[in-house]
Motif scaffolding. Structure first.
Motif, mmCIF file in Angstrom:
data_model
loop_
_atom_site.group_PDB
_atom_site.id
_atom_site.type_symbol
_atom_site.label_atom_id
_atom_site.label_comp_id
_atom_site.label_asym_id
_atom_site.label_seq_id
_atom_site.Cartn_x
_atom_site.Cartn_y
_atom_site.Cartn_z
ATOM 1 N N LEU A 140 44.867 35.231 46.713
ATOM 2 C CA LEU A 140 44.655 34.235 45.841
ATOM 3 C C LEU A 140 44.387 34.514 44.336
ATOM 4 C CD1 LEU A 140 42.622 32.026 48.646
ATOM 5 C CD2 LEU A 140 44.979 31.959 47.782
ATOM 6 N N LEU A 158 32.785 36.567 47.835
ATOM 7 C CA LEU A 158 33.787 35.363 47.373
ATOM 8 C C LEU A 158 35.219 36.086 46.838
ATOM 9 C CD1 LEU A 158 34.794 32.624 48.083
ATOM 10 C CD2 LEU A 158 34.158 32.140 45.734
ATOM 11 N N PRO A 212 29.271 30.967 49.804
ATOM 12 C CA PRO A 212 30.578 30.432 49.536
ATOM 13 C C PRO A 212 31.527 30.856 50.633
ATOM 14 C CG PRO A 212 30.101 32.387 48.038
ATOM 15 C CD PRO A 212 28.883 31.968 48.979
ATOM 16 N N THR A 213 32.283 30.085 50.890
ATOM 17 C CA THR A 213 33.223 30.237 52.170
ATOM 18 C C THR A 213 34.558 29.776 51.912
ATOM 19 O OG1 THR A 213 33.099 27.957 52.951
ATOM 20 C CG2 THR A 213 31.624 29.746 53.995
ATOM 21 N N LEU A 214 35.534 30.478 52.215
ATOM 22 C CA LEU A 214 37.091 30.447 52.159
ATOM 23 C C LEU A 214 37.778 30.378 53.393
ATOM 24 C CD1 LEU A 214 39.319 30.638 50.061
ATOM 25 C CD2 LEU A 214 39.630 32.966 50.602
ATOM 26 N N ALA A 224 37.040 38.035 49.366
ATOM 27 C CA ALA A 224 37.729 37.127 50.273
ATOM 28 C C ALA A 224 38.944 36.516 49.710
ATOM 29 C CB ALA A 224 36.819 35.885 50.816
ATOM 30 N N LEU A 225 38.816 36.345 48.305
ATOM 31 C CA LEU A 225 39.866 35.566 47.759
ATOM 32 C C LEU A 225 40.971 36.722 47.385
ATOM 33 C CD1 LEU A 225 37.934 33.568 44.674
ATOM 34 C CD2 LEU A 225 39.388 32.600 46.791
ATOM 35 N N ALA A 274 42.995 37.322 50.424
ATOM 36 C CA ALA A 274 43.783 35.956 50.753
ATOM 37 C C ALA A 274 45.165 36.124 49.897
ATOM 38 C CB ALA A 274 43.172 34.855 50.871
#
Lengths: 612, 85
Positions: B82, B73, A9-11, B76-77, B80
């Motif tokens: 999010l 993920l 998964p990439t953001l 990463a979220l 950011a």
């Protein structure tokens, strides 16, 4: 059940400019809009979505009594603050190139506005009970449920040189929000309000009657300064008064504030009557501007002017309007390679520094023949047209003829109106609109292109008002915006500054011709600054004959580029394909009005094909 | 464990991805197809166990790999901004 392979998964962080701005309002709700792209500011239930940029932020912040921390805020935050202070009146105080949506459920406000003079595009469409707004028509037609059909009537009318509705576009489902307007949504309807208009009441204009009242130098200085806020500047420097005046003020302003002077970007036309290289070089040298002076044929290269223009249709929202576009884009790229991010132009100078010749009709009507004589003399001193042609224009075409039309309108309005309507369509090419339904639509739309025969504020005011919202003006500004987006640059036009226009629009006509020549407000100043160039006596130079000869030379190749036929327009019923083909073949080698029609047809076919 | 999207984040599905707009931060992000599926599951309020279970069924991968992808993920979220704190 397996639905696919699992990639990591990439953001990805996406620059907001990469996502086309889209605002969607469900029509039967009062709540938030669905927003994509642009920049947003939120405060409680109050939501602002903004695309474009503001100028004169310092002055705006000062009016809002905002501290230095907010001065550095994003534009959307400033719009939000302005709205909280002034409500919907905020739009009239914002300057820049922007589209902005405001949703304020507490006060029942759902509105989207376009900047005062239309530097930033804004379009809308409806989908069921939803209304969608975007800066590019193609963003709207890409949405599910929105028709991609082209606007057949608009295409046919364009081939007849008529543009009856400033809100319509070449896409049937997409319409334009006009400059200086906002679109308000209630539960049941979409209404438009004009929030900026230099003369709301045409019959009672607050005329500025002295040079001090106009305050041209201060307003022009501010207009140029606003255009310099976007980073290292270049100037499309021709040898004309408009761009030279911009260059002079911009150079002074940048030098005074210790910033690098702008780069002169000039096109030369060696061996032609429209070559201005000597003037361009002298101005750049006098102002100390670095200059890229590129010969026209070097700028367009072996491909020439017309075929690259057709290539640009792949991305444009409408068929390319500025036929010089490829040459100026090449020049802009030259600037970009030298770190220029903003290009200032002299566009708008002809519209706002020059008197419309329809003033002649108003003067004759008042019996002011001395002023008519002065107007004619002024024209002769300022243009290169023959005395006979200028006399015919000033005295007949823009003088007596509209007055006779006005009298006939008063005597027999219905009869005269019918006659005008017939005359409006009498020169339509016979190969346009073979489809009876389409032809009927054209005939129905034609009266809307006719200017008012008996304008309440006079012919001069009628024409000034028209200049702000004429479809071709909007089309050109929108096209320039798209070119800027493609290049990652801003094209800025100081003469299209709202506050400058506000003054020039209301200036007594005689002041604009100060010194007995057109563009009197800048001519004398420039004459003093560049005494060796004779700008105080300069007559306007037209490149029309050069373009005609270029078009006659390149026309056949452009026709070949589209395969020598018009299947797209033919299948739409916009043209009679064999008749159009034959007409084009017969006119391509001539430098005549028929050539203009042929090129328009080739251009339109090229654009329509991309949309299918 | 469950997560919630940050209240200022608006998501929109495109063909094979999800675009996330953080409206107050003026930032836009794009999730690829795998990330988009995880975002959908998270947004529905599903727990980490449920998300891993769904991924193992939909993509025929081991629980360990699904867990690893989910953790990456979510980090990463979070970084950011999010996800809701």
């Amino acid at each position: 059940m397996t639905v696919g392979t699992l990639d990591r998964p990439t953001l990805r962080d996406v620059p907001s400019e990469a996502i086309p701005w889209l605002v969607e309002f469900p029509a039967d709700e009062t709540g938030a809009a669905h927003v994509r792209g642009g920049h947003s500011a939120v405060s409680g239930s109050l939501q602002v979505s903004f695309e474009g940029f503001l100028v004169d932020r310092r002055s705006l912040c000062s009016s809002l009594n905002l501290g230095p921390d907010l001065f550095a805020s994003p534009d959307a935050e400033l719009v939000l603050a302005a709205y909280r202070r002034w409500g919907l009146g905020a739009f009239g105080r914002l300057r820049g190139a922007f589209a902005a949506a405001i949703v304020d459920p507490a006060n029942g406000v759902r509105t989207v506005a376009r900047d005062p003079v239309g530097m930033h595009p804004l379009f809308y469409t409806t989908r069921g009970r939803h209304v969608l707004f975007a800066s590019h028509p193609k963003t709207l037609i890409a949405q599910p449920g929105v028709s991609r059909d082209v606007n057949r009537a608009a295409l046919a009318d364009h081939l007849c040189w008529r543009w009856p509705d400033p809100q319509e576009t070449f896409f049937a489902a997409v319409r334009r929000v006009l400059p200086g307007s906002r679109a308000d949504l209630t539960r049941s309807e979409l209404t438009f309000h004009r929030y900026w208009n230099p003369a709301p009441d045409a019959s009672a204009i607050d005329w500025l009657s002295t040079p001090d009242a106009i305050g041209f130098d201060d307003r022009f200085d501010r207009a140029v300064n606003r255009c310099l806020e976007g980073g290292p500047a270049g100037i499309f420097l021709s040898g004309g008064l408009d761009s030279i005046s911009v260059a002079a003020v911009a150079t002074d302003r940048l030098r005074t504030t210790g910033r690098p002077v702008p780069r002169a970007l000039s096109l030369g036309f060696p061996g032609t009557t429209c070559d201005e290289r000597a003037t361009q070089s002298a101005v750049a040298r006098t102002l100390g501007m670095p200059q890229d002076l590129v010969n026209f044929w070097d700028a367009v290269g072996s491909e020439g002017l017309l075929r690259p223009g057709l290539e640009l249709n792949r991305t444009l929202a409408a068929p390319i309007l500025n036929t010089w576009g490829p040459a100026y884009l090449a020049l802009a790229r030259r600037g970009r390679a030298n770190q220029v991010t903003t290009i200032l132009t002299g566009s708008g100078g002809d519209e706002w520094l020059t008197l419309t010749p329809f003033l002649s009709a108003d003067l004759i009507r008042k019996g002011d023949f001395a002023s008519v004589a002065r107007l004619l003399a002024c024209w002769q001193r300022s243009n290169r047209l023959s005395a006979l042609r200028q006399g015919h224009s000033v005295l007949w075409r823009f003088g007596l003829r509209p007055l006779i039309s006005q009298s006939l309108h008063r005597l027999a309005p219905k009869t005269w109106s019918r006659r005008r309507n017939r005359r409006a369509v009498r020169h339509d090419p016979p190969w346009v609109a073979p489809d009876r339904t389409l032809r009927a639509a054209q005939l129905d739309r034609a009266p809307r292109t006719l200017a008012a025969a008996d304008p309440p504020g006079g012919f001069y005011v009628r024409e000034m008002s028209e200049a702000l919202r004429h479809p071709l003006v909007l089309w050109e500004l929108e096209e320039q915006h798209q070119f800027g987006q493609q290049l990652g640059m801003r094209f800025m036009h100081p003469y299209w500054d709202a506050d400058l226009i506000d003054a020039l629009y209301r200036s007594q006509p005689a002041l604009l011709n100060a010194g007995g020549r057109s563009k009197g407000l800048v001519r004398q100043t420039l004459g003093r600054r560049f005494p060796e160039l004779g700008l105080d006596r300069q007559r306007k130079l037209a490149a029309t004959s050069f373009f005609r000869s270029t078009a006659a030379l390149e026309g056949p190749r452009a026709f070949d580029a589209i395969g020598g036929d018009f299947p797209a327009l033919g299948s739409l019923g916009v043209i009679d394909r064999p008749a159009a083909r034959s007409a084009v073949q017969g006119s391509l080698h001539q430098s005549s009005p028929a050539l203009k029609s042929a090129l328009a047809l080739i251009n339109l076919e090229s654009w329509v094909r991309v949309q299918q | 464990m469950t997560w919630r999207p940050h209240p200022d984040v608006v998501g929109r599905r495109t063909d094979q991805a999800v675009v996330l707009v953080h409206v107050s931060a003026n930032q836009i992000f794009e999730l690829n197809e795998t990330g988009a599926r995880i975002w959908e599951l998270i947004s529905q309020g599903q727990s980490s166990t449920d998300v891993v279970h769904a991924l193992t069924h939909e993509f025929e991968i081991s629980e360990a790999r699904a867990h690893e992808q989910l953790t990456a993920l979510v980090q990463a979220l979070n970084a950011a901004g999010l996800l809701a704190p």
